[in-house]
Design a protein around this motif. Sequence first.
Motif, PDB file in Angstrom:
ATOM      1  N   UNK A 120      11.719   1.354  -3.580  1.00 37.68           N
ATOM      2  CA  UNK A 120      13.082   1.580  -4.059  1.00 37.68           C
ATOM      3  C   UNK A 120      13.955   2.181  -2.975  1.00 37.68           C
ATOM      4  N   UNK A 121      13.395   3.137  -2.229  1.00 38.10           N
ATOM      5  CA  UNK A 121      14.147   3.744  -1.135  1.00 38.10           C
ATOM      6  C   UNK A 121      14.514   2.700  -0.087  1.00 38.10           C
ATOM      7  N   UNK A 140       6.921  -6.679   5.419  1.00 34.14           N
ATOM      8  CA  UNK A 140       5.916  -7.741   5.462  1.00 34.14           C
ATOM      9  C   UNK A 140       5.544  -8.179   4.041  1.00 34.14           C
ATOM     10  N   UNK A 141       5.393  -7.229   3.135  1.00 37.29           N
ATOM     11  CA  UNK A 141       5.041  -7.556   1.749  1.00 37.29           C
ATOM     12  C   UNK A 141       6.148  -8.366   1.085  1.00 37.29           C
ATOM     13  N   UNK A 171       0.804  -1.212   0.000  1.00 33.18           N
ATOM     14  CA  UNK A 171       0.000   0.000   0.000  1.00 33.18           C
ATOM     15  C   UNK A 171       0.841   1.267   0.000  1.00 33.18           C
ATOM     16  N   UNK A 172       2.024   1.167  -0.657  1.00 32.29           N
ATOM     17  CA  UNK A 172       2.904   2.332  -0.758  1.00 32.29           C
ATOM     18  C   UNK A 172       3.292   2.507  -2.225  1.00 32.29           C
ATOM     19  N   UNK A 173       4.044   3.590  -2.520  1.00 34.52           N
ATOM     20  CA  UNK A 173       4.491   3.808  -3.892  1.00 34.52           C
ATOM     21  C   UNK A 173       5.714   2.945  -4.193  1.00 34.52           C
ATOM     22  N   UNK A 186       5.508   2.425   7.320  1.00 38.03           N
ATOM     23  CA  UNK A 186       5.805   2.012   5.947  1.00 38.03           C
ATOM     24  C   UNK A 186       6.905   0.951   5.910  1.00 38.03           C
ATOM     25  N   UNK A 187       7.898   1.100   6.789  1.00 38.48           N
ATOM     26  CA  UNK A 187       8.974   0.118   6.870  1.00 38.48           C
ATOM     27  C   UNK A 187       8.404  -1.267   7.145  1.00 38.48           C
TER      28      UNK A 187
END
Length: 341
Positions: free
Chosen positions: A29-30, A47-48, A22-24, A41-42
């Motif tokens: 990439x970052x 997890x993904x 659910x992020x860009x 987000x980390x």
Amino acid sequence: MAHKKQPDGSSPTIWTVAERAGVSHMTVSRYLRGDRLRPQNQQRVEQAIAELGYRFNDTASELASRQPRRIGALVFEVDDWAPQRVLAGAAEAARESGHILEMIRAEVGDADSFTSALQMMNRASLAGVVVLSPPDQVMEQMDMGSLQTPWVLEVEPHLPSGHPLALQHPLSLAVRHLAGLGHEDFFLLGGPEDWASGRNRATAFHTTVAVLGLEDRGASRGPWTAENGYRAMEQFSGRELPTAIVAASDQIALGALAWLRERGIAVPERVSITGHDGLRESAFYAPALTTVAIDFAAMGRRAVQALVGGQYLGAGPSVEQYSFAGELVVRASTAAAKSVR
């Protein structure tokens, strides 16, 4: 851990990881290049990645880290044995430094191929370029300043006439060997003048002969080929032969041996001859050729190591920094001069 296949049979990408988290994809990439994300987000990205079994490949790593893992090798006349060994050494050093070597070939005498090669290298994502053993014409016609990546030149630096380092050049070993066998009059079957290595071998020959107080019967010039050696020997038809002939390459020596054999001139009983390069086949010439073996692979390794280490960028080593190294391999084509037997 292997990639888990997606429902459509494809492997996961940074886009599928981004969608799952659910992020860009830029956030993914970052993460891949080591940046710290916001804790939420980390956790989502990690997890993904775990759920999808995602493992980024070298190309994805380059894109994420912006640190290319490929080195370009600009080569010329790679069909010959020596350039092949230089290229093999460069590939070995690239692999050891965590890079992949990609060969880009340009044709000597074809200016369009030079331009095309430069354009190709600028379009590619390269960590740098090593230019391996180019002749003068290449450096004169190629606009190396237009390269948008670091580059290093692997070519012998100019060895001025009479320079003290000429006595350390590998070809000097052949002259000293023959002088030690009692030979006093010498002739050089030289290589091409438009290659630094050809000129340097001639400089080493003339300098060593002069320092040792031997008779210099002159030199020929021509390609690194057996045909050149054969044709150069024609000048001795009806003339007195020197007792010591130094050839600038093993292939040139092969042509000279053929010319001598056709005329019934015994080697080494009448004439001693040496080669240069250390071709494996030279052990099977008739007679087996005394030569100076060169570690061409080391040249390729040094070029890549210099590039990776940030040395000589945009140029090559000076004559004082260059390693002139070779090993004399004594075989049946040389013997004591007739006067000292």
